[in-house]
Design a protein around this motif. Structure first.
Motif, PDB file in Angstrom:
ATOM      1  N   ASN A 555     101.052  14.640  96.980  1.00  0.00           N
ATOM      2  CA  ASN A 555     101.012  14.770  95.567  1.00  0.00           C
ATOM      3  C   ASN A 555     101.984  13.834  95.574  1.00  0.00           C
ATOM      4  OD1 ASN A 555      99.468  17.292  94.424  1.00  0.00           O
ATOM      5  ND2 ASN A 555     101.025  18.862  95.031  1.00  0.00           N
TER       6      ASN A 555
ATOM      7  N   THR B   8     100.113  19.194  74.871  1.00  0.00           N
ATOM      8  CA  THR B   8     101.083  18.123  75.313  1.00  0.00           C
ATOM      9  C   THR B   8     102.321  17.666  74.325  1.00  0.00           C
ATOM     10  OG1 THR B   8      99.927  15.675  74.436  1.00  0.00           O
ATOM     11  CG2 THR B   8      98.910  16.680  76.198  1.00  0.00           C
ATOM     12  N   MET B  50      95.443  13.783  83.710  1.00  0.00           N
ATOM     13  CA  MET B  50      96.283  13.803  83.915  1.00  0.00           C
ATOM     14  C   MET B  50      96.553  15.283  83.446  1.00  0.00           C
ATOM     15  SD  MET B  50      99.841  10.811  82.811  1.00  0.00           S
ATOM     16  CE  MET B  50      98.233  10.346  80.678  1.00  0.00           C
ATOM     17  N   GLY B  53      95.247  17.107  86.160  1.00  0.00           N
ATOM     18  CA  GLY B  53      96.025  17.326  87.824  1.00  0.00           C
ATOM     19  C   GLY B  53      95.569  16.133  88.491  1.00  0.00           C
ATOM     20  N   GLU B  56      99.508  11.992  88.437  1.00  0.00           N
ATOM     21  CA  GLU B  56     101.117  12.644  87.517  1.00  0.00           C
ATOM     22  C   GLU B  56     101.188  11.808  86.621  1.00  0.00           C
ATOM     23  OE1 GLU B  56     102.449  14.971  90.174  1.00  0.00           O
ATOM     24  OE2 GLU B  56     103.917  15.366  88.650  1.00  0.00           O
ATOM     25  N   THR B  61     105.185  16.530  78.748  1.00  0.00           N
ATOM     26  CA  THR B  61     105.098  18.392  79.558  1.00  0.00           C
ATOM     27  C   THR B  61     103.066  18.611  78.865  1.00  0.00           C
ATOM     28  OG1 THR B  61     105.713  19.138  77.457  1.00  0.00           O
ATOM     29  CG2 THR B  61     107.408  18.702  79.152  1.00  0.00           C
ATOM     30  N   PRO B  68     102.274  25.611  81.835  1.00  0.00           N
ATOM     31  CA  PRO B  68     103.015  24.185  81.886  1.00  0.00           C
ATOM     32  C   PRO B  68     102.284  24.358  83.727  1.00  0.00           C
ATOM     33  CG  PRO B  68     104.673  26.005  82.137  1.00  0.00           C
ATOM     34  CD  PRO B  68     103.619  26.821  81.984  1.00  0.00           C
ATOM     35  N   SER B  70     101.101  21.667  86.076  1.00  0.00           N
ATOM     36  CA  SER B  70     100.985  20.324  86.857  1.00  0.00           C
ATOM     37  C   SER B  70      99.915  20.522  88.087  1.00  0.00           C
ATOM     38  CB  SER B  70     102.443  21.121  88.041  1.00  0.00           C
ATOM     39  OG  SER B  70     102.047  21.776  88.711  1.00  0.00           O
ATOM     40  N   SER B  71     100.277  19.921  89.013  1.00  0.00           N
ATOM     41  CA  SER B  71      99.139  19.194  90.119  1.00  0.00           C
ATOM     42  C   SER B  71      99.072  20.904  91.153  1.00  0.00           C
ATOM     43  CB  SER B  71      99.319  18.350  90.456  1.00  0.00           C
ATOM     44  OG  SER B  71     100.209  18.374  91.707  1.00  0.00           O
ATOM     45  N   THR B  72     100.012  21.345  91.329  1.00  0.00           N
ATOM     46  CA  THR B  72     100.237  22.413  91.725  1.00  0.00           C
ATOM     47  C   THR B  72     100.708  24.281  91.208  1.00  0.00           C
ATOM     48  OG1 THR B  72     102.815  22.299  91.435  1.00  0.00           O
ATOM     49  CG2 THR B  72     102.199  21.431  93.790  1.00  0.00           C
TER      50      THR B  72
END
Lengths: 569, 265
Positions: A555, B8, B50, B53, B56, B61, B68, B70-72
């Protein structure tokens, strides 16, 4: 008919044929300017500067190796010519020729590949295309090693007999030109053959036959040597083979290495007619090699694209009726890796060629070429370690073959750890398979190893595999480069990866060699396995730690990774 | 109030000194067909990366389906489908193998993967090409395959980066029907394309990004009314096309445009 001489006329369009016309010269200048800009732009990023540094170090190492070969070749030549054994010089020419070609073939998958296909959209004539292909191809290990060996040969002969300088220079220039053209031709044709299924099968069969032949021929030729393990009662004796040896000796005199060495011998006898004849025939060989390369390049020049394999007929059954058990991401990834590997002959070539070379190395150990009175006790682990060289690209750039598909890795609802673990398991299984086959092949050539040697080899493998996987995962995430699965050579932007992966592999190998050699010196070889297994605990822990952190690492470098693998050059 | 599918706030992305996307705040409600427009280099693909994911954000946000992102956020990745820039295909697999692989990576069981793969290949008219390697596909066929892969797991939010580029008229019509069907079943689609007629026909809402900043956002009718009121020369009652709206907002760029090339006249 459209008038093309109007606003589109650049003034150089009718500059005449040949690789040195005005247009071609302008194009070379543009290419030089472009390469210079790329070189300068490298330093805009730290990765680019690092890549340049790695390339410089690599070529320095290659040059040192080439220099060593040159000194060796020069010393032997000096000795032969000083003692008036000019008739034996052909052996050196043959050694250099074989080395030149063998290095390029053995290291084909590690060499950088220049794809000049992009130039075809410009009005580049075939002569220029050919010339550029040759020039770009000159920057490789085989040319460096072969060129420096020739230089050594020239120095050795000239120091011993200054009057032979002129003839030797001409002979060596023709000899070098032949080798350079032949290497380029072999690699160009190999690329072509490996891209076609039928040719792939033929090449595989030829490879297999060559290996088996080497296996059968070697014992026959070595029959009268004292340390034979497998005595073939009733087999042919060397005496019976004498006519064959004589025939080979005569035939070699008509081939380039024999002809080049003949020029030197004929200069010694001041036989100008013979010199001219030898050089003439040598020239025909040079033209022949150049022609072979030309046929291949002409096809590429006409727009044949080897970047991807040519398509087969539309509805030919492609999917093998097999699946890896399980429906989860892990099995899906392993299945994908397996299918991709078996559809990329260049990757298979990289993995399996070192294994074939093990047979040759095994023969060297067996015939006493290493100047050891009996087969070297540790020859098996050396052969096994060599057989694993082909994994460098697979393990140390394990995301490189994904190409644009790298985006999927970040889009899937699967942790990257799962994907990397699947790749590691697949590569690990293949690694063990290749190690086993290399060990068996080496044993067939050298003889059955002691249990202590087998245990030490097993210990080293247990230590080396997780070490390579751990380091490979880190390097794959930090220095990835895109792999073209249809080409043998490395892609550009891969020098840093290549250098670092070779250094790490050398270290891993060095640790194994150190432990096994020390135990052997103190006659405690049985101790090597437990020591290496203890070290393996450390490398397994390192591998698990890397796996645990793989998502965070990926990441953090996601943007660069995607940019590097998605980009097309 | 309709629930947001994509939201966003202050989204930004910088590449060194270059500001690719700056302070983008937008909301796409569930079931909306949303067109995200902008000239070349405006920041469309950066924004979509973005949102999915692949990149970054430098600031801001993102929320997908109210959570929320995010890439995870793997649970959210299961809910989204993407046709990214470059399509993310694997050239050495056949069409069938590729779809099977993608389906399994999204966690579908084998039987479901098989069934949907067959349906998708038939629907996309790729069934006769199923055994060809992806690398041998034409550009249009690759686009269709990429779209098939993006929907195999039945995503609630679909991101499409130039999905119609290189696709023939027949296939484009078929894809539009499929996408409209997804909208009717409650999916949300976030589309970027340069083909404004498609956006006008499919999308209810659009946002326009220019030089990294959001310069317009709302329903096409609202934008049409807004632009008509300020556009000099626009007659009352005249229905502006999306192209006219787009050009009036983004313009032809600064400075006096060069009208002709010296060596072609």
């Amino acid at each position: 008919m459209a008038d093309l001489t109007g606003p589109f006329d650049t003034g150089l369009a009718s500059a005449g044929p040949g690789p040195f016309n005005r247009l071609a010269r302008a194009q070379y200048a543009a290419l030089i300017a472009m390469r210079t800009r790329i070189f300068a732009n490298n330093f805009r990023t730290s990765a680019g500067a690092f890549e340049f540094g790695a390339r410089a170090i690599s070529y320095f190492i290659y040059s040192l190796m080439g220099f060593g070969l040159g000194v060796g070749a020069g010393s032997v030549a000096f000795s032969l010519v000083s003692h008036n054994h000019l008739h034996s010089l052909f052996l050196e020419f043959w050694a250099i020729c074989i080395l030149w070609q063998a290095i390029s073939i053995a290291l084909a998958s590690l060499q950088e590949h220049f794809d000049l296909g992009n130039l075809l959209r410009f009005p580049v004539n075939f002569g220029s295309f050919y010339l550029l292909h040759l020039i770009f191809g000159l920057v490789d290990v085989s040319t460096l090693a072969g060129g420096l060996s020739c230089l050594g040969l020239l120095t050795g002969i000239t120091l011993a007999r200054p009057d032979l300088f002129g003839a030797t220079v001409i002979a060596l220039l023709a000899f070098a030109a032949f080798n350079i053209l032949l290497v380029r031709a072999i690699l160009a044709w190999l690329d072509r053959w490996l891209a076609k299924r039928r040719s792939r099968e033929i090449i595989s069969a030829v490879f297999l036959l060559a290996t088996v032949s080497a296996q059968l021929l070697n014992p026959v030729l070595r029959e009268d040597q004292p340390f034979t393990h497998h005595h073939h009662a009733g087999g042919p004796r060397t005496g019976e083979l004498r006519p064959w040896v004589n025939a080979v000796s005569t035939a070699q005199a008509w081939l380039p290495p024999g002809l080049a060495s003949a020029v030197v011998g004929e200069a010694d006898q001041h036989d100008s007619t013979a010199i001219a004849a030898s050089l003439g025939i040598l020239g025909i060989f040079v033209l022949g090699a150049g022609g072979l390369l030309g046929i291949r390049l002409r096809a590429e020049y006409r727009g044949e694209n080897l970047g991807e394999a040519p398509s087969r007929s539309k509805n030919e059954k492609r999917e093998a009726a097999w699946h890896i058990a399980g429906s989860g991401p892990m099995s899906a990834e392993i299945e994908k890796e397996l299918r991709t590997l078996f559809r990329s002959m260049p990757q298979l070539y990289a993995v399996f060629v070192p294994m074939v070379m093990v047979v040759i190395i095994g023969s060297l150990f067996r015939t006493g070429a290493t100047a050891i009175a009996h087969p070297f006790r540790l020859a098996i682990p050396i052969c096994v370690a060599y057989g694993l060289l082909g994994f460098t690209q697979l393990i140390y750039n394990n995301l490189g073959a994904e190409g644009k598909g790298i985006q999927l890795v970040f889009l899937f609802p699967v942790p990257l750890r799962t994907v990397i673990l699947a790749k590691n398991l697949f590569h690990g299984a293949l690694y063990i398979f290749v190690a086993l086959v290399s060990g068996v092949l080496a044993s067939l050539r050298i003889g059955r190893p002691d249990p202590d040697v087998i245990a030490a080899t097993f210990g080293w493998l247990t230590f080396a595999l997780p070490a390579n996987l751990a380091a490979g995962n880190v390097i794959s995430l930090t220095m990835a480069y895109r792999v073209n699965l249809g080409r043998i050579g490395r892609q550009s932007g891969s020098q840093a990866n290549a250098l670092l992966s070779m250094l790490i592999q050398t270290t891993i190998l060095g640790i194994g060699v150190g432990v096994i050699s020390l135990c052997n010196i103190f006659d405690r070889l049985w101790l090597a396995a437990p020591i290496l297994l203890a070290l393996a605990v450390v490398t397994v822990l390192a591998w698990l730690t890397v796996l645990r952190n793989v998502d965070a690492m990926a990441n953090a470098r996601r943007d660069t990774l995607i940019a590097k693998l998605v980009k097309t050059e | 109030m309709d629930q947001a599918a994509i939201q966003t706030h202050g989204l930004a992305r910088r590449f060194g000194d270059l500001i690719a996307v700056e302070n983008v705040t937008l909301t796409v409600t569930q079931g909306q067909f949303f067109g995200f427009l902008g000239p070349n280099g405006a920041g469309k693909s950066t924004t979509i990366k973005m949102l999915t994911g692949l990149l970054e954000p430098s600031a801001g946000t993102i929320e997908i389906l109210g959570q929320p992102f995010s890439s995870t956020a793997l649970h959210l990745k299961r809910q989204i489908g993407v046709v990214p820039e470059g399509m993310a295909l694997l050239g050495r697999l056949t069409a069938t193998e590729y779809l099977r692989f993608v389906g399994r990576m999204y966690g579908l069981d084998r039987a479901t993967v098989e069934r949907r793969t067959e349906e998708l290949l038939e629907f996309m008219q790729l069934a006769n090409e199923r055994r060809k390697m992806v690398t041998d596909f034409s550009h249009g066929m690759q686009k269709k395959l990429a779209l098939a892969a993006a929907v195999i797991h039945g995503p609630k939010v679909l991101f499409l980066d130039e999905p119609f580029e290189g696709v023939d008229a027949i296939a484009a019509g078929m894809l539009k029907t499929m996408l409209q069907g997804m909208i009717q079943h409650g999916a949300t689609i976030f589309l970027t394309t340069h083909v404004l007629e498609i956006v006008e026909r499919l999308c209810s809402h659009v946002a326009i990004i220019h030089q990294g900043r959001l310069v317009a956002n709302g329903s096409i009718e609202a934008l049409r009314a807004g632009v008509a009121s300020i556009l000099p020369g626009a007659e009352s009652g005249q229905r502006l096309t999306l192209e006219e709206i787009f050009l009036s907002i983004v313009g032809a760029g600064g400075g006096e445009p060069v009208q002709e090339l010296s060596w072609l006249t």
